[in-house]
Scaffold this motif. Structure first.
Motif, PDB file in Angstrom:
ATOM      1  N   VAL A 207       0.856  -1.184   0.000  1.00 52.63           N
ATOM      2  CA  VAL A 207       0.000   0.000   0.000  1.00 52.63           C
ATOM      3  C   VAL A 207       0.892   1.235   0.000  1.00 52.63           C
ATOM      4  N   ILE A 208       0.344   2.355  -0.413  1.00 58.90           N
ATOM      5  CA  ILE A 208       1.093   3.608  -0.472  1.00 58.90           C
ATOM      6  C   ILE A 208       1.039   4.305   0.882  1.00 58.90           C
ATOM      7  N   ALA A 209       2.181   4.830   1.305  1.00 56.67           N
ATOM      8  CA  ALA A 209       2.282   5.591   2.555  1.00 56.67           C
ATOM      9  C   ALA A 209       3.005   6.895   2.273  1.00 56.67           C
ATOM     10  N   ASP A 210       2.692   7.907   3.063  1.00 60.98           N
ATOM     11  CA  ASP A 210       3.358   9.194   2.891  1.00 60.98           C
ATOM     12  C   ASP A 210       3.400   9.923   4.223  1.00 60.98           C
ATOM     13  N   ASP A 211       3.640  11.234   4.192  1.00 60.28           N
ATOM     14  CA  ASP A 211       3.819  12.010   5.422  1.00 60.28           C
ATOM     15  C   ASP A 211       2.574  12.028   6.302  1.00 60.28           C
ATOM     16  N   ARG A 212       1.443  11.664   5.751  1.00 58.82           N
ATOM     17  CA  ARG A 212       0.193  11.659   6.538  1.00 58.82           C
ATOM     18  C   ARG A 212      -0.016  10.326   7.261  1.00 58.82           C
TER      19      ARG A 212
ATOM     20  N   ARG B 240       0.611  -1.616  12.406  1.00 61.07           N
ATOM     21  CA  ARG B 240      -0.429  -2.639  12.282  1.00 61.07           C
ATOM     22  C   ARG B 240      -0.351  -3.311  10.905  1.00 61.07           C
ATOM     23  N   ALA B 241      -0.180  -2.519   9.867  1.00 59.87           N
ATOM     24  CA  ALA B 241      -0.094  -3.082   8.519  1.00 59.87           C
ATOM     25  C   ALA B 241       1.130  -3.982   8.373  1.00 59.87           C
ATOM     26  N   ALA B 242       2.272  -3.529   8.888  1.00 58.55           N
ATOM     27  CA  ALA B 242       3.499  -4.316   8.782  1.00 58.55           C
ATOM     28  C   ALA B 242       3.365  -5.647   9.515  1.00 58.55           C
ATOM     29  N   CYS B 243       2.747  -5.630  10.688  1.00 52.42           N
ATOM     30  CA  CYS B 243       2.557  -6.869  11.446  1.00 52.42           C
ATOM     31  C   CYS B 243       1.639  -7.840  10.714  1.00 52.42           C
ATOM     32  N   GLU B 244       0.738  -7.299   9.903  1.00 51.34           N
ATOM     33  CA  GLU B 244      -0.180  -8.136   9.129  1.00 51.34           C
ATOM     34  C   GLU B 244       0.419  -8.590   7.807  1.00 51.34           C
ATOM     35  N   GLY B 245       1.648  -8.192   7.532  1.00 50.55           N
ATOM     36  CA  GLY B 245       2.313  -8.624   6.315  1.00 50.55           C
ATOM     37  C   GLY B 245       2.139  -7.704   5.127  1.00 50.55           C
ATOM     38  N   THR B 246       1.676  -6.480   5.362  1.00 46.55           N
ATOM     39  CA  THR B 246       1.499  -5.507   4.288  1.00 46.55           C
ATOM     40  C   THR B 246       2.670  -4.534   4.276  1.00 46.55           C
ATOM     41  N   ALA B 247       3.317  -4.416   3.125  1.00 43.32           N
ATOM     42  CA  ALA B 247       4.431  -3.483   2.991  1.00 43.32           C
ATOM     43  C   ALA B 247       3.903  -2.095   2.658  1.00 43.32           C
ATOM     44  N   LEU B 248       4.664  -1.080   3.056  1.00 44.94           N
ATOM     45  CA  LEU B 248       4.277   0.311   2.817  1.00 44.94           C
ATOM     46  C   LEU B 248       5.299   0.955   1.889  1.00 44.94           C
ATOM     47  N   LEU B 249       4.858   1.370   0.706  1.00 43.41           N
ATOM     48  CA  LEU B 249       5.723   2.053  -0.250  1.00 43.41           C
ATOM     49  C   LEU B 249       5.656   3.549   0.012  1.00 43.41           C
ATOM     50  N   TRP B 250       6.797   4.114   0.404  1.00 51.11           N
ATOM     51  CA  TRP B 250       6.839   5.507   0.845  1.00 51.11           C
ATOM     52  C   TRP B 250       6.901   6.466  -0.346  1.00 51.11           C
ATOM     53  N   ARG B 251       6.011   7.462  -0.330  1.00 49.74           N
ATOM     54  CA  ARG B 251       5.976   8.490  -1.365  1.00 49.74           C
ATOM     55  C   ARG B 251       6.097   9.897  -0.782  1.00 49.74           C
ATOM     56  N   GLY B 252       6.550   9.995   0.468  1.00 53.19           N
ATOM     57  CA  GLY B 252       6.661  11.304   1.103  1.00 53.19           C
ATOM     58  C   GLY B 252       8.108  11.752   1.243  1.00 53.19           C
ATOM     59  N   ASP B 253       8.368  12.570   2.244  1.00 49.70           N
ATOM     60  CA  ASP B 253       9.694  13.111   2.529  1.00 49.70           C
ATOM     61  C   ASP B 253      10.595  11.998   3.078  1.00 49.70           C
ATOM     62  N   PHE B 254      11.826  11.916   2.579  1.00 51.92           N
ATOM     63  CA  PHE B 254      12.728  10.836   2.979  1.00 51.92           C
ATOM     64  C   PHE B 254      13.021  10.881   4.475  1.00 51.92           C
ATOM     65  N   HIS B 255      13.257  12.066   5.026  1.00 52.12           N
ATOM     66  CA  HIS B 255      13.553  12.167   6.457  1.00 52.12           C
ATOM     67  C   HIS B 255      12.366  11.698   7.290  1.00 52.12           C
TER      68      HIS B 255
ATOM     69  N   LEU C 256      10.473  -4.314  10.318  1.00 56.77           N
ATOM     70  CA  LEU C 256      11.128  -3.092   9.848  1.00 56.77           C
ATOM     71  C   LEU C 256      11.380  -3.136   8.344  1.00 56.77           C
ATOM     72  N   GLY C 257      11.484  -4.335   7.789  1.00 56.90           N
ATOM     73  CA  GLY C 257      11.704  -4.463   6.355  1.00 56.90           C
ATOM     74  C   GLY C 257      10.472  -4.175   5.522  1.00 56.90           C
ATOM     75  N   MET C 258       9.339  -3.903   6.156  1.00 53.19           N
ATOM     76  CA  MET C 258       8.097  -3.649   5.431  1.00 53.19           C
ATOM     77  C   MET C 258       7.950  -2.209   4.949  1.00 53.19           C
ATOM     78  N   LEU C 259       8.851  -1.331   5.355  1.00 49.59           N
ATOM     79  CA  LEU C 259       8.794   0.052   4.877  1.00 49.59           C
ATOM     80  C   LEU C 259       9.717   0.158   3.668  1.00 49.59           C
ATOM     81  N   LEU C 260       9.133   0.423   2.505  1.00 49.94           N
ATOM     82  CA  LEU C 260       9.866   0.393   1.239  1.00 49.94           C
ATOM     83  C   LEU C 260      10.059   1.796   0.679  1.00 49.94           C
ATOM     84  N   VAL C 261      11.145   1.971  -0.066  1.00 49.66           N
ATOM     85  CA  VAL C 261      11.389   3.218  -0.791  1.00 49.66           C
ATOM     86  C   VAL C 261      11.728   2.869  -2.240  1.00 49.66           C
ATOM     87  N   PRO C 262      11.422   3.799  -3.173  1.00 52.05           N
ATOM     88  CA  PRO C 262      11.706   3.531  -4.579  1.00 52.05           C
ATOM     89  C   PRO C 262      13.132   3.913  -4.953  1.00 52.05           C
ATOM     90  N   LEU C 263      13.647   3.245  -5.972  1.00 47.67           N
ATOM     91  CA  LEU C 263      14.888   3.623  -6.632  1.00 47.67           C
ATOM     92  C   LEU C 263      14.581   3.837  -8.106  1.00 47.67           C
TER      93      LEU C 263
END
Length: 405
Positions: free
Chosen positions: A33-38, A46-61, A104-111
């Motif tokens: 699923v998509i995640a961002d600064d909000r 909760r999503a990560a524990c359920e096996g859902t990865a979060l693709l980050w589209r917000g600020d890197f910091h 912790l590996g469930m938070l993804l960033v694009p290259l």
């Protein structure tokens, strides 16, 4: 040729896909699923524990802050008292480490296609990624401007060529900094060894000191088995050994050892060759620092720490007599941590010596200096505090025994 793994997700009501990068072999997440600064940390956890990865589209910091928040939520979970049995405590500890890494590996960033992170305030990670993953090359049938599994993300964002966990990416960045600045080695007169990504860093210097101080049986030739960064081969060359043949089967280690011996000015004495354990021939001195703990590794760098079934240890011992000269010595550098964890007994080690036709010529011990040995909060503190690292001087069975097991 195997196709690279692909991760798929839906974004802006359209299917997307990109190459999946994971150095430890983690399969692509099944749901993204998509995640961002909000995105709130509790929802992300909760999503990560359920096996859902979060693709980050917000600020890197902000992504780094979310990763820290996820770690806090893992660490504040109620924990049971560690088992009284130290072996069981080790397995529980490893399971907890693996669980933490999975969440912790469930938070993804694009290259993007150049291995850059197309996010606001993202650092330049191209050097670190290229050193770990290799240069980006177009796949068969692609043009120079395309990459495999490339997909355009939501409108207004840069193309996404691949996805990686933020945790792994931060590891690549940290490893690249270690490679740049190097690790100071007192046994090399304060010169530095520069470890490559995935090659074990000689940060624990006590085993290097053992090799620097043990009496040499001769200075003509030595083999360094499983050289890694090349640190022990370099120490032997600096001690005056005229020729050292250093072996490894990991391409990263081979490149790392060659670079370090060049940097230290001993490349003329050290020959780095690809081999599974021994090179051809015999030598009066053969040195090996195998992984110390017989357990399954979960990432490339852990292969320098964990040796499933004692494969490298027993492989070295069983082949040693066939590669030593008649009066030669094999130096086995080994911690007894596995014994304190109940994963291997002292008698099993001595039996392995005997079965390989080896006798103990001597033994040099050193106690660890790393902070974990004094960390009473570590669940394995009792074992770590008792640990001793030894350099076993071994010879063929027809030689006299002068050491104490």
């Amino acid at each position: 040729m195997n196709q690279p793994p692909v991760v798929e997700w839906t974004e802006a009501d359209a299917p997307r896909s990109a190459r999946w990068r994971s150095e430890n072999g983690t399969p692509p997440p099944r749901r993204v699923v998509i995640a961002d600064d909000r995105t709130k940390a509790d929802d992300a956890y909760r999503a990560a524990c359920e096996g859902t990865a979060l693709l980050w589209r917000g600020d890197f910091h902000n992504a780094r802050q979310l990763l820290t928040a996820l770690a806090r939520r893992i660490d504040r979970r109620p924990r049971k008292a560690p088992p009284a049995d130290v072996t069981q405590a080790f397995h529980v500890h490893r399971a907890a480490q693996n669980h933490r890494a999975r969440i912790l590996g469930m938070l993804l960033v694009p290259l993007d296609a150049t291995l850059a992170v197309p996010l606001h305030r993202a650092p330049d990670v191209r050097e670190a990624c290229t050193r770990a993953y290799g240069p980006v090359e177009p796949a068969t049938g692609e043009t120079a401007g395309e990459t495999e599994a490339t997909a355009t993300a939501a409108e207004g964002t840069a193309p996404t060529a691949s996805l990686v966990s933020l945790r792994e990416l931060l590891g690549l960045i940290g490893a690249n900094e270690w490679r740049r600045k190097g690790v100071e080695i007192p046994a090399l007169g304060g010169d530095r060894i520069h470890p490559h990504y995935g090659v074990f860093s000689p940060a624990r210097g006590e085993y290097v000191d053992l090799v620097a101080e043990a009496p040499l049986p001769g200075d003509e030739l030595a083999f360094d088995i499983g050289t890694g960064t090349g640190v022990l081969a370099s120490v032997l060359a600096r001690r005056g050994v005229r020729r050292v043949v250093a072996t490894d089967q990991d391409p990263r280690a081979l490149a790392c050892a060659r670079e370090n011996t060049e940097r230290l000015g001993v490349a003329g004495q050290v020959e780095v060759v690809e081999a599974d354990l021994f090179p051809a021939g015999r030598a009066p001195l053969i040195v090996c620092n195998p992984p110390w703990v017989p357990a399954k590794p979960t990432s490339p760098v852990e292969y320098a720490v964990y040796d499933p079934g004692n494969r490298m240890l027993y492989g070295f011992l069983s082949g040693l007599a066939d590669h030593l000269t008649p009066d030669g010595e094999g130096w086995l550098i080994l911690s007894d941590l596995a014994e304190h964890l109940g994963l291997r007994t002292h008698d099993e080690l001595l039996d392995a010596f005997a079965k390989a036709g080896l006798t103990i010529l001597g033994r040099h011990d050193i106690t660890p200096r790393h902070p974990r040995a004094r960390d009473t909060a570590d669940p394995l503190h009792v074992a770590r505090a008792a640990e001793v690292t030894s350099l076993w001087r071994l010879g063929t069975a027809d030689r006299g025994t002068s050491g104490t097991p």
